[in-house]
Enzyme design. Structure first.
Site, short mmCIF file in Angstrom:
data_model
loop_
_atom_site.label_atom_id
_atom_site.label_comp_id
_atom_site.label_asym_id
_atom_site.label_seq_id
_atom_site.Cartn_x
_atom_site.Cartn_y
_atom_site.Cartn_z
N ASP A 10 51.19 57.28 34.99
CA ASP A 10 52.38 56.56 35.44
C ASP A 10 53.06 56.07 34.15
O ASP A 10 52.40 55.97 33.10
CB ASP A 10 51.95 55.38 36.33
CG ASP A 10 53.13 54.54 36.79
OD1 ASP A 10 54.19 55.11 37.06
OD2 ASP A 10 52.98 53.31 36.85
N LEU A 11 54.32 55.75 34.21
CA LEU A 11 55.04 55.34 33.00
C LEU A 11 55.05 53.82 32.81
O LEU A 11 54.51 53.28 31.85
CB LEU A 11 56.47 55.88 33.03
CG LEU A 11 57.37 55.53 31.85
CD1 LEU A 11 56.82 56.13 30.55
CD2 LEU A 11 58.79 56.04 32.08
N ASP A 12 55.65 53.14 33.77
CA ASP A 12 55.87 51.71 33.63
C ASP A 12 54.58 50.91 33.84
O ASP A 12 53.93 51.05 34.87
CB ASP A 12 56.94 51.26 34.63
CG ASP A 12 57.79 50.15 34.06
OD1 ASP A 12 57.73 49.95 32.84
OD2 ASP A 12 58.50 49.49 34.83
N THR A 18 58.85 48.37 31.08
CA THR A 18 60.30 48.14 31.20
C THR A 18 60.60 47.08 32.26
O THR A 18 61.77 46.84 32.57
CB THR A 18 61.05 49.44 31.56
OG1 THR A 18 60.60 49.91 32.83
CG2 THR A 18 60.82 50.52 30.52
N LEU A 45 59.15 42.77 43.66
CA LEU A 45 59.94 44.01 43.64
C LEU A 45 59.18 45.18 42.99
O LEU A 45 59.69 46.29 42.94
CB LEU A 45 61.26 43.80 42.88
CG LEU A 45 62.17 42.67 43.38
CD1 LEU A 45 63.46 42.66 42.57
CD2 LEU A 45 62.48 42.82 44.86
N LYS A 46 57.96 44.91 42.51
CA LYS A 46 57.19 45.97 41.83
C LYS A 46 56.94 47.14 42.77
O LYS A 46 56.41 46.96 43.86
CB LYS A 46 55.87 45.41 41.30
CG LYS A 46 56.03 44.72 39.96
CD LYS A 46 54.70 44.49 39.28
CE LYS A 46 54.91 43.96 37.86
NZ LYS A 46 53.66 43.55 37.23
N SER A 115 55.89 59.50 37.61
CA SER A 115 56.57 58.21 37.72
C SER A 115 57.71 58.25 38.74
O SER A 115 58.39 59.27 38.87
CB SER A 115 57.14 57.82 36.35
OG SER A 115 58.02 56.72 36.46
N ALA A 116 57.92 57.13 39.42
CA ALA A 116 59.03 57.04 40.38
C ALA A 116 60.37 56.85 39.66
O ALA A 116 61.42 57.06 40.25
CB ALA A 116 58.78 55.87 41.33
N ASN A 119 64.63 57.44 35.24
CA ASN A 119 65.03 57.34 33.84
C ASN A 119 63.90 57.73 32.89
O ASN A 119 63.97 57.48 31.69
CB ASN A 119 65.48 55.90 33.53
CG ASN A 119 66.57 55.45 34.48
OD1 ASN A 119 67.56 56.13 34.68
ND2 ASN A 119 66.39 54.30 35.11
N LYS A 146 55.15 56.42 46.23
CA LYS A 146 53.73 56.05 46.31
C LYS A 146 53.61 54.94 47.38
O LYS A 146 54.51 54.14 47.46
CB LYS A 146 53.25 55.54 44.94
CG LYS A 146 53.43 56.54 43.80
CD LYS A 146 53.23 55.86 42.45
CE LYS A 146 53.63 56.77 41.30
NZ LYS A 146 53.55 56.13 39.99
N GLU A 170 47.13 54.42 36.44
CA GLU A 170 48.08 53.66 37.26
C GLU A 170 47.89 52.16 37.12
O GLU A 170 46.77 51.69 36.96
CB GLU A 170 47.88 54.02 38.73
CG GLU A 170 48.92 54.94 39.31
CD GLU A 170 50.30 54.32 39.44
OE1 GLU A 170 50.44 53.09 39.29
OE2 GLU A 170 51.23 55.08 39.72
N ASP A 171 48.99 51.40 37.22
CA ASP A 171 48.89 49.95 37.15
C ASP A 171 49.21 49.26 38.47
O ASP A 171 49.14 48.04 38.57
CB ASP A 171 49.81 49.38 36.05
CG ASP A 171 51.27 49.47 36.43
OD1 ASP A 171 52.01 48.51 36.17
OD2 ASP A 171 51.68 50.50 37.00
#
Length: 216
Positions: A10-12, A18, A45-46, A115-116, A119, A146, A170-171
């Protein structure tokens, strides 16, 4: 013989954070509409889509907008967010992330991003990490969020791997659930109390080693 042949990240919250930019952009939007937006609200909002996030924020501020106005506001928020993303540098890569990616590449493991975020490519570019990934599956390539495993299954497919040959990093609990639903092993990054079901939970990629990976 070890069956792990690929890692999907996953990215974030895993490679970069970010979240602060999302928070600042949403806060600016709320302030422009005449109310405030707190970090506590931001936590809620995560993993939530941009449209749904906006609806929640408008609800908290008791503000009603038409669908067309909501679309405009969501676009404005993303413009502010991207202005900050475009200022990112490799210094913002989370501790240990680049080193672990390099270690994976050195032993021939395939690497994908799952990643969702729409960007993702811009962010990877700003971090000078694009060439570390054999495949990038982001919000532009999948439609199901997800905990649906679509993003990770697409990642495995893009790498030419079976799901059981992949380990996901994943976080978020929704991401852990997505990986498990896709029949993959998963390393949670964060708290063991939250990331229930992960095969291993670490605080960050600076705690990850190939030895730990192969023991999963």
């Amino acid at each position: 013989m070890n069956t792990i042949k690929a890692c999907i990240f996953d990215l974030d919250g895993v490679i970069v954070d970010t979240a602060i930019y999302h928070y600042k952009a949403w806060k600016r939007l709320a302030n422009s509409l005449g109310f405030d937006f707190t970090e506590h609200q931001n936590e809620q909002l995560k993993g939530v889509s941009r449209v749904r996030s906006l609806q929640l924020i408008l609800g908290w501020g008791n503000v009603t907008k038409t669908e067309a106005e909501q679309e405009e506001l969501a676009t404005q928020k993303n413009t502010w967010y991207m202005e900050m993303v475009n200022q990112m540098t490799p210094a913002e890569i989370l501790p240990g992330a680049k080193e672990f990616l390099q270690a994976c590449r050195a032993v021939g493991l395939k690497i994908a991003l799952g990643s969702a975020s729409k960007n993702s490519m811009t962010i990877l570019d700003k971090l000078n990490l694009t060439d570390m990934f054999d495949a990038v599956i982001d919000g532009n390539k999948v439609s199901k969020a997800k905990p649906d495993p679509e993003v990770f299954l697409a990642g495995a497919q893009a790498l030419g791997m079976q799901p059981e040959e992949c380990v996901v990093f994943e976080d978020a609990i929704a991401g852990v659930e997505a990986a498990l639903a896709g029949d993959m092993k998963v390393v949670g990054i964060g708290s063991p109390d939250v990331l229930v079901g992960a095969n291993l939970v670490i605080k960050g990629l600076d705690e990850m080693t190939l030895n730990k990976l192969y023991k999963l």
